[in-house]
Scaffold this active site. Structure first.
Site, PDB file in Angstrom:
ATOM      1  N   HIS A 541      22.293  72.605  61.207  1.00  0.00           N
ATOM      2  CA  HIS A 541      21.815  72.131  62.514  1.00  0.00           C
ATOM      3  C   HIS A 541      22.918  71.511  63.374  1.00  0.00           C
ATOM      4  O   HIS A 541      22.623  70.691  64.261  1.00  0.00           O
ATOM      5  CB  HIS A 541      20.675  71.115  62.349  1.00  0.00           C
ATOM      6  CG  HIS A 541      19.422  71.711  61.767  1.00  0.00           C
ATOM      7  ND1 HIS A 541      19.223  71.807  60.416  1.00  0.00           N
ATOM      8  CD2 HIS A 541      18.323  72.238  62.345  1.00  0.00           C
ATOM      9  CE1 HIS A 541      18.049  72.361  60.183  1.00  0.00           C
ATOM     10  NE2 HIS A 541      17.471  72.644  61.340  1.00  0.00           N
ATOM     11  N   SER A 762      14.979  75.529  57.749  1.00  0.00           N
ATOM     12  CA  SER A 762      14.673  74.237  58.347  1.00  0.00           C
ATOM     13  C   SER A 762      13.268  73.799  57.925  1.00  0.00           C
ATOM     14  O   SER A 762      13.020  73.607  56.747  1.00  0.00           O
ATOM     15  CB  SER A 762      14.831  74.326  59.870  1.00  0.00           C
ATOM     16  OG  SER A 762      14.798  73.069  60.471  1.00  0.00           O
ATOM     17  N   GLU A 820      19.220  70.724  51.185  1.00  0.00           N
ATOM     18  CA  GLU A 820      20.320  70.981  52.123  1.00  0.00           C
ATOM     19  C   GLU A 820      21.427  71.743  51.415  1.00  0.00           C
ATOM     20  O   GLU A 820      21.892  71.375  50.347  1.00  0.00           O
ATOM     21  CB  GLU A 820      20.853  69.666  52.693  1.00  0.00           C
ATOM     22  CG  GLU A 820      21.979  69.816  53.700  1.00  0.00           C
ATOM     23  CD  GLU A 820      21.518  70.416  55.019  1.00  0.00           C
ATOM     24  OE1 GLU A 820      22.353  71.022  55.709  1.00  0.00           O
ATOM     25  OE2 GLU A 820      20.327  70.286  55.372  1.00  0.00           O
TER      26      GLU A 820
END
Length: 870
Positions: A541, A762, A820
């Site tokens: 991001h 996401s 992540e």
């Protein structure tokens, strides 16, 4: 290369490098060093490999031990993108602040601050140094003179600069205060007497900066986000603001600007924001989402608080009556000419009785709606009223209709009535005396009265358009790009989710890439550089999105069909995509009433021009999107050609998406004998939420459910999706003569199987992790994208380029912090090979259907019970 080795780029060792292996993946070799700049854009002629790194080209002569060598490439040319140019001011208007009587304003334009007289006067630059960004101008009066304060990054970190509206004296510079002590300044307010400025910092601090001494005092700080809505009382003795609590709650606070004592003006129960002291100093008006009047949902059993905001007012002194209640001397008649109403003599004193403050909150007698931007004006308050609209625009009369407009409204406290000042307002500011409004509307800056609707006569006393073209500012791209680079670095430093920036020497990274700035020739180069610099942090991001969009030209017309050239040289329709009538953007031009074009028909002419047998109808449809076009069609079964009028599309994606979903739904129904339902969730935003509910009631009522979250683009609604999927049937409603209904409604009746792939990202990662953590069912497919550190997309650079900072770390049960850069592993791994895609196979969906049917054999779906016999 050479038929033996495959060369590729990878950053699996931490830095993007060039590797090669044999076709089966064995004998992995790395050919470029680690620890420097990324190797990118590799290409080959079958023997050699060329790649770019930090703006330079490098080559490998072979994969058998050759060392990379830099290519000395010199290109001539004027490098026009680096040439300074005059700014089109109207495109880059940022903000403006009027002076006390609205004769002029401080205007922010693309990093510069200028003073602009509103009528028949000049404009002058107050801060317009190339490579320095100035923003958030505010005006105030001191010793009878108009002054301006703004935020500058001339020394790197934010500081305040002060200068008279007439500009600094010749040979002097604006006075600069508090450099490096303010953090990133998010809001700035100036006391009316010019004594001090209030600053809201990115780290939750609320600061006061003394103009005479430069002293910085901390008033308060928040651990729940940013304070906002800073406003001083007319006598400068009090400061009010909106203080955040647990999201989305926020409350109003008051501080005495002398001793910095802080008081809660409203309790932390609602969303209280946009405070404003009335100009007489007697009241504090504000907006609050504390109206609880739910509306039933039209599609599903749900209730929503659609319009929950209303303006409120606090009487600051305990003896001050509510302006909406009875008055001892009655109410005055309307003044015939408001401009003749004299101002109160002197500056009113604001008296605040802190005891019982929150008990003296009264609502304005106006309906609840969606309001923002409340500000005080003479004898009243102003606010913006926003229309209630759908996120997707699907409820408009026709898709091309403009968005409904925001209105500027005024509430007259003396006459107790509401007045509509402007029907199309984007933003506004009020002059110091409260008599004039600086209004940004339809791309123009206007000065209008604060107590009546402006006349239709342009440039009259009640409708002045400010000529911004008088502002002269040149853009020096090289200097501006350097500033943008440094600001991007500071924003990441101050907002990255880990204070240690993942252990990365961020200053060292910025130093290492800084020389590359000298190699940039275009804005695209800058964007590319910022992407790579932010990528050094190894977190998702971290985006760089330049300002802009589609060009202004006409769009290519598309027919919503598969068309191909056949052996006889004609271009024929192979498939007409069906319309999705619940989505206005998914209309099918060839399926429209009266068109009657079917598969097998040939398009022989467009607008009377014959279709070329080589290029087909595409060139003849250039620029026809949204416009009626005549097609000449030769029917598949023979006969005379017929003419049909169609309106081509500019974008076929919605139409093709719905067809894709319908095909897969039908496939699941067929494979399962109608026992399984199918839902696809394209994203975790408004489009995905709408898509789920198009077929939710029908599909969830089948025995089992396949939830497809492949290609999910992410967003923020995963918790709502999971809430739907996690419903468990505990009862049944059996009305006489009607079909039974589960309790709760829309709950899966049997097994749920999710399908994910590497493009589920996401919030699409999170939904799969949540499905697994809650035990809702297995996840089938491949490991998801692996990016869950979120962003808020709040910062734009001086030219409008958006840069994002991964700020919101996310912990998930079963994974901890591990999603992540890894993703969510499926319970059953099923890769989708290129061969499968080419052959139209979907092994992931096949496996999901198999697992769901297998689960049904073990645990049948819940069904309604029979009625009791006695």
């Amino acid at each position: 290369m050479g038929g033996e080795r495959i060369a590729f780029l990878s950053d699996h060792e931490g830095t993007g490098a060039l590797y090669s292996s044999l076709a089966d993946g064995s004998d992995l070799r790395r050919h470029t060093p680690l620890g420097g700049f990324y190797a990118r854009h590799a290409a080959t002629d079958g023997t050699r490999v060329v790649y770019s790194s930090a703006g330079e080209l490098w080559t490998l002569d072979d994969l058998d031990g050759a060392e990379p060598r830099r290519l000395d490439v010199r290109l001539g040319g004027p490098r026009v993108d680096l040439q300074p140019y005059p700014l089109n001011v109207s495109r880059f208007y940022g903000a403006a602040a009027p002076d006390h009587t609205a004769r002029g304003s401080a205007v922010c334009v693309r990093g510069g601050v200028h003073w602009v007289t509103h009528r028949s006067g000049p404009a002058r630059a107050l801060a317009a140094t190339p490579g320095v960004r100035a923003r958030l101008p505010r005006t105030f009066r001191a010793e009878g003179e108009e002054w301006v304060v703004w935020v500058t990054d001339a020394e790197g970190d934010d500081a305040l600069e002060f200068a008279p509206a007439t500009g600094p004296a010749l040979g002097t510079t604006p006075r600069r205060l508090a450099a490096g002590r303010l953090g990133r300044v998010l809001e700035l307010a100036m006391a009316p007497d010019g004594s001090r400025a209030a600053v809201a910092s990115h780290d939750g601090r609320l600061l006061l900066v003394e103009r005479e001494t430069g002293e910085v005092r901390e008033v308060d700080r928040s651990a729940d986000g940013d304070v906002c809505g800073l406003v001083f009382s007319p006598d400068s003795a009090w400061l009010a603001w909106s203080h955040p609590g647990p999201r989305p709650l926020c409350q109003l606070k008051l501080a005495n600007t002398t001793d910095l004592s802080v008081t809660e003006a409203t309790p932390l129960r609602f969303q209280d924001y946009a405070p404003a002291f009335t100009l007489d100093g007697k009241h504090l008006a504000f907006l609050s989402a504390r109206s609880f009047d739910p509306v039933y949902d039209e599609h599903v059993f749900d209730l929503a608080f659609v319009e929950g905001v209303r303006p409120y007012l606090i009487t600051l002194a305990a003896t001050t009556p509510s302006p909406f209640g009875p008055q001892r001397h009655g109410r005055p008649f309307e003044t015939p000419d408001r401009d003749e109403t004299p101002d109160s003599e002197g500056i009113p004193t604001t008296r605040v009785d802190l005891e019982g403050l929150a008990d003296r909150i009264v609502p304005f007698p106006v309906e609840a709606a969606r309001y923002s931007g409340l500000r005080a004006a003479k004898d009243g308050v102003l606010w913006l009223r926003h229309p209630v609209t759908g996120v997707l625009g699907a409820s408009r009369a026709v898709p091309d209709d403009p968005d409904p407009k925001t209105e500027l409204e005024r509430y007259d406290l003396a006459q107790q009535r509401i007045e509509h000042l402007a029907a199309d307002a984007d933003d506004f500011e009020v002059s110091g005396d409260g008599k004039r409004v600086l209004l940004w509307t339809d791309g123009r800056l206007k000065v209008v009265p604060s107590d009546r609707r402006a006349s239709n006569d342009d440039d009259s006393d009640t409708n002045i358009t400010v000529d911004l073209s008088r502002i002269r500012q040149r853009v020096d791209p090289a200097a501006e790009w350097r500033q943008m680079y440094e600001e991007t670095g500071r924003l990441m430093r101050d907002h990255f989710w880990r204070p240690d920036l993942n252990g990365v020497d961020w200053d060292g990274v910025l130093d290492r890439y800084r020389p590359v700035l000298d190699r940039l020739a275009t804005h695209d180069d800058l964007v590319d550089l910022l992407w790579e610099v932010q990528g050094e942090l190894g977190t998702s991001h971290a985006y760089v999105m330049p300002r802009g969009g589609h060009g202004g030209g006409a769009r290519q017309g598309l027919l919503g069909a598969d068309i191909s050239r056949h052996e006889d040289g004609t271009w024929r329709i192979d498939r007409v995509l069906p319309s999705e009538t619940s989505d206005p953007h998914a209309r099918s031009p060839l399926a429209a009433p009266g068109v009657a074009v079917r598969a097998g028909d040939a398009i022989v002419a467009v607008a009377g021009q014959p279709v070329d047998p080589v290029t087909g109808p595409g060139p003849l449809l250039v620029g026809t999107a949204g416009k009626p076009v005549e097609l000449t069609v030769s029917p598949a079964g023979g006969g005379d050609p017929r003419h049909a009028v169609v309106i081509p599309l500019a974008d076929e994606e919605p139409l093709r998406y719905h067809a894709w979903v319908a095909d897969r739904r039908a496939y699941v129904h067929e494979r399962s004998g109608g026992r399984l339902g199918y839902l696809h969730v394209p994203d975790m935003q408004a489009p995905g939420w709408a898509q789920i509910h198009r077929d939710l009631r029908v599909e969830v009522a089948r025995e089992g459910l396949v939830v497809d979250v492949r290609e999910n683009r992410g967003g923020h609604t995963s918790q709502l999706v999971v809430e739907k999927l996690a419903r468990r049937i505990v009862g049944w409603d059996l009305p006489r003569g009607m079909r039974a209904e589960s309790y709760p409604r829309d709950a899966p009746r049997g097994p749920v199987v999710a399908v994910a792939n590497e493009f589920s990202g996401s919030d699409g990662d999170i939904v799969n992790a949540a499905i697994k953590a809650l035990g809702l069912g297995p996840v089938v497919g491949t490991r998801t994208w692996g990016g869950v550190v979120g962003i808020d997309s709040r910062y734009r650079l001086v030219d409008g380029t958006l840069v994002t900072q991964p700020k919101y770390a996310f912990w998930l049960e079963g994974y901890g912090w591990g999603v992540e850069n890894h993703g969510v592993d499926p319970d059953v791994e099923v890769p989708q090979r290129p061969q499968d895609h080419a052959a139209g196979r979907d092994p992931q969906l096949d496996e999901a259907v198999r697992l769901a049917l297998e689960a049904l054999e073990r645990t049948p779906a819940k069904t309604p019970p029979a009625l009791p016999r006695d």
